[in-house]
Design a protein around this motif. Structure first.
Motif: not given
Length: 557
Positions: A36-45
């Motif tokens: 589950n991806i919710g952190e903004e930095r990870s979403k950009k990745l």
């Protein structure tokens, strides 16, 4: 050693991989995992990834510190291949497949997300001997035991039979077993497979003990429940035996039944109480429903269904009582005396619904209490200022946790008679919201044609309010709904004149303040001129509250 950000020269080119830190998962080689991806930095990745692209999956050490600091990220992780992504509202579901263990050497970029160079880690294979075979066999047997203890399908146990690679076996077990993230990270960092076999075996034994302990606790809880049921049936049998032998003490159910029959309830109410008592007798005392039912029956018993106080028939004495406590207010006093006179001729006359309207401090509430004293009745006061919930008047239904009867029934119970004087204070301050309109609930309470069978949601049986003398108070009638206003007899309380205030100060305020301050008349005197100065220069009000405060201030100084 914590990897540092590398300052590269412009001409230098190194192969780098994006780094995806995860909070509570550790990925193992050969395993698939959905994150589950919710952190903004990870979403950009994730936005920059294509199917089949490879990234570094590694766990963070402390969830509270977040993923912004590389020092909070484990250096040992896994090269993983992206399978697919699914977008759900604010989250992104990323499916990946783990390939091999790696170690982060250096971070090359921090924004918009981490990138790093890596070293592939090489595992040390165990010797191909009997000891290794025994460890593999033991881990498979422990795995089957865990699956059986958890009640999982037997097919899951057979999946271990075909695995011969010890490294793959440990990774599969570690990935599927419920162990702490730190323990999984240690297994990921352990490159010696022989050592990893020993660690996974220890963790599996601990897991079996934990499952056994959980089962023991569940069995104890179940046994306690069975014990309660058994005790209930034994009590019922004991009760039957005692009845046959005509011996033994009267139990609680019998006491409640006797109290219901002597409470003077109407037949309809008594029938409902006995029916509820029958339900209570079949409940184990340890259940929450028993307490709810027991409280309800106790309320029915405690209410004064047939308890009344005898009204004072001495009209002159009642008039004297009103005059002693209050100066002026002749209209209100006259109305009460008229009620007593008619009551003396017609004993079954219902109580009037009076509404005292006037500015603050003119004595509305205090004369309402004096009316109860003059009539020889008990009194109860219900403050309605700020009440917004209809259930405050009608009560809550017993299906709700913490349900209570409404304020009217509570006031009747507190008064201890079915004909008290109930003062509904500040009726013009009622509010309303999504929980209902309390003023609409009062329509039944204050209607002489309806309140002989008032229905409280908690009681669920009618209660006769026709004998109650309701006195409401208000500062203004502007906020009182017209249907409610129509049900009340309005008595205006105009502001006092200067002469009336002077008389009230000398007769009532001065003696009361002298007593409160521990003074006597001989120690201090107030002449009319001094009181007039206080009235004219220090107070600007229709009532006398500010005047009494000013007198108290003078006495203290």
């Amino acid at each position: 050693m914590i990897p540092r950000f590398k300052k590269q020269k412009k001409a230098e080119k190194l192969e780098t991989y994006p780094v995806l830190p995860v909070k509570d998962n550790v990925l193992f080689p050969g395993m698939a995992l959905t994150l589950n991806i919710g952190e903004e930095r990870s979403k950009k990745l994730i936005a920059d990834l294509k199917p089949g692209d490879k990234i570094i999956i590694t766990a963070i050490k402390d969830i509270k510190q977040g993923v912004a600091d590389p020092e909070n990220i484990y250096t040992t992780g896994l090269i993983a291949r992206k399978i697919r992504t699914v977008h759900e509202r604010d989250l992104i579901l990323l499916a990946v497949h783990g390939e091999k263990r790696v170690k982060i050497d250096e971070y090359t970029e921090k924004e918009p997300y981490f990138k790093a160079t890596i070293t592939t880690l090489v595992e040390t294979q165990p010797p191909e001997d009997a000891a290794t075979e025994d460890k593999i066999f033991q881990i498979k047997e422990l795995g089957k035991q865990i699956i059986i203890e958890l009640g999982l399908p037997e097919e899951a146990a057979h999946s271990f039979e075909t695995i011969t690679d010890p490294g793959l076996l440990t990774d599969i077990v570690a990935s599927n077993m419920r162990i702490e993230k730190e323990d999984k990270q240690q297994l990921l960092e352990t490159l010696d497979i022989n050592e990893r076999l020993d660690k996974i075996e220890t963790l599996m034994i601990k897991e079996i003990h934990r499952i056994g302990l959980t089962k023991d606790i569940s069995n104890k809880v179940s046994q306690e429940m069975d014990k309660s049921q058994r005790e209930y049936f034994l009590r019922q049998q004991l009760k039957a035996i005692k009845e046959e032998l005509n011996e033994g003490e009267i139990d609680e159910i019998d006491e409640l039944e006797e109290s219901i029959k002597t409470a003077g309830m109407p037949s309809e109410v008594e029938e409902a109480a006995l029916k509820e008592l029958g339900r209570l007798s079949k409940m184990p005392p340890s259940t929450a429903e028993y307490t709810v039912s027991r409280t309800y029956i106790s309320l029915l018993i405690d209410l004064p269904w047939s308890k009344s106080t005898e009204d004072n028939q001495d009209i002159e004495g009642a008039k004297k009582t009103l005059d002693e406590g209050h100066y002026g207010l002749e209209k209100a006093k006259k109305r009460i005396v008229e009620y007593l006179a008619v009551k003396k001729l017609k004993h079954d006359m219902g109580g009037p619904i009076l509404c005292f309207v006037g500015p603050p401090g003119v004595g509305k509430t205090s004369i309402a209490k004096a009316v109860a004293e003059a009539l020889g009745r008990k009194t109860a006061r219900v403050s309605l200022g700020g009440v917004r919930d209809e259930a405050e008047i009608r009560g809550h239904r017993r299906t709700y946790v913490g349900a209570l009867p409404g304020r009217i029934i509570q006031a009747i119970k507190k008064a201890g008679s079915n004909n008290p004087v109930i003062v509904l204070d500040e009726i013009d301050k009622l509010g309303y919201d999504y929980r209902g309109d309390p003023s609409s609930a009062l329509l039944e309470v204050l209607d002489p044609e309806q309140n002989n069978s008032f229905s409280d949601h908690y009681l669920d049986v009618p209660f006769d309010l026709s004998k109650v003398l309701f006195i409401t108070t208000a500062n203004s009638l502007h906020n009182v709904p017209a249907p409610l206003k129509d049900r009340m007899e309005i008595i205006d309380f105009p502001g006092y004149t200067q002469d009336e205030k002077l008389t009230i100060a000398k007769r009532h305020l001065m003696p009361r303040q002298l007593e409160r301050h521990g003074l006597t008349k001989g120690q201090i005197t107030f002449d009319d001129e001094a009181l007039s100065i206080l009235l004219e220069e220090y107070t600007r009000e229709a009532g006398v509250r500010s005047l009494e405060r000013e007198i108290a201030t003078v006495l203290r100084n």
